[in-house]
Design an enzyme around this catalytic site. Structure first.
Site, PDB file in Angstrom:
ATOM      1  N   HIS A 100       0.858  -1.195   0.000  1.00 46.67           N
ATOM      2  CA  HIS A 100       0.000   0.000   0.000  1.00 46.67           C
ATOM      3  C   HIS A 100       0.891   1.240   0.000  1.00 46.67           C
ATOM      4  CE1 HIS A 100      -2.825   3.038   1.256  1.00 46.67           C
ATOM      5  NE2 HIS A 100      -3.782   2.231   0.874  1.00 46.67           N
ATOM      6  N   GLU A 172      -3.821   1.751  -7.295  1.00 43.96           N
ATOM      7  CA  GLU A 172      -4.147   2.842  -6.376  1.00 43.96           C
ATOM      8  C   GLU A 172      -3.224   4.024  -6.635  1.00 43.96           C
ATOM      9  OE1 GLU A 172      -6.532   1.582  -2.826  1.00 43.96           O
ATOM     10  OE2 GLU A 172      -4.457   1.528  -2.188  1.00 43.96           O
TER      11      GLU A 172
END
Ligand code: PGA
Length: 261
Positions: A100, A172
């Protein structure tokens, strides 16, 4: 591991603070999620590690599955503050986020570490949710494709063709992830589609067409029930990774149900 279901992942991040907050959250999610059509949708919740066991216990006879937000690639030993894959797996997690951008940026997680985590998860029969995406400056200087290609090539190094389809890919873009400071911004559905095509091309070249067909690709970054159609349906991806809007069970399930329409 393609299914025809849309996948929605809730990344709770470092939220839901007290046990009371958790109880209220879980109760509300159980109630709200009764409206979900699991023939069309699958939901994976990634709570903080301290809440993971409780989430697993509460959702064990429900369709909602559980993932960790982070793990260490080693199984045990002198790694103060870390948590192994075996530990979270034993508590009921079947997935873990990896790479992430908040971990890459705030905790200096490198592509090499992401690769160790991906391989270790696969070895332990858990599903990595592999996050990648360009920063705002990289987008502005036109190197999005190069950045994504490198993150994927490095992140998947030495992963076998049989295993690659067990990875969930989550695009993302860093600039679209809500930070509480900048106004929410998401790419156009065409831009998301271009990244989906790029990822499939990379996987087809590194592995084969079958592997590229089999992978699930999600979009994440400021997804809400208002923009989820653009982010997921119009762009042709397999689901979404949701941060902010997963903190309110009612709004989260509203978003989920848009994908089940
Ligand atoms: P956001 O977070 O939906 O709050 O932008 C997404 C993520 O970081 O996974």
């Amino acid at each position: 591991m393609k299914t025809n279901k849309k996948i929605v992942i809730g990344n709770i991040k470092m939220n839901i603070i007290t046990r009371k907050d958790r109880e209220e959250y879980i109760e509300a999610l159980i109630q709200e999620s009764k409206s979900v059509d699991y023939e069309k949708l699958s939901i994976i919740m990634c709570p903080s590690l301290v809440h993971l066991e409780n989430f697993s216990d509460n959702f064990s006879d429900n369709e909602i599955e559980i993932g960790a937000q982070n793990i260490h690639w080693e199984s045990k030993g002198a790694y103060t503050g870390e948590t192994s894959i075996e530990m979270v797996n034993d508590l009921g997690a079947k997935y873990s986020l990896v790479g992430h951008s908040e971990r890459r940026q705030q905790f200096n997680e490198t592509n090499e570490e992401v690769n160790l985590k991906v391989k270790s998860l696969l070895k332990n029969k858990m599903i990595p949710i592999f996050c990648f995406g360009e920063a705002r400056e990289e987008r502005n200087s036109g190197v999005t494709k190069e950045v994504i290609s490198e993150q994927i090539a490095d992140g998947l190094r030495d992963v076998s063709a049989a295993d690659v389809s067990n990875i969930i890919f989550a695009y993302e873009p860093v600039w679209s992830i809500s930070d509480g400071v900048h106004p929410a911004e998401i790419p156009t559905s065409d831009e998301i589609m271009e990244v989906k095509i790029l990822v499939k091309k990379i996987v087809a070249e590194e592995y084969d067409e079958d592997a590229a067909e089999e992978i699930d690709i999600l979009y994440g970054g400021s997804v809400t029930s208002e923009n989820v159609k653009q982010a997921c349906i119009d762009s042709g991806v397999d689901g979404v990774l949701v941060g902010g809007q997963s903190l309110d069970p009612k709004k989260f399930i509203e978003l989920v149900n848009v994908l089940g329409e």
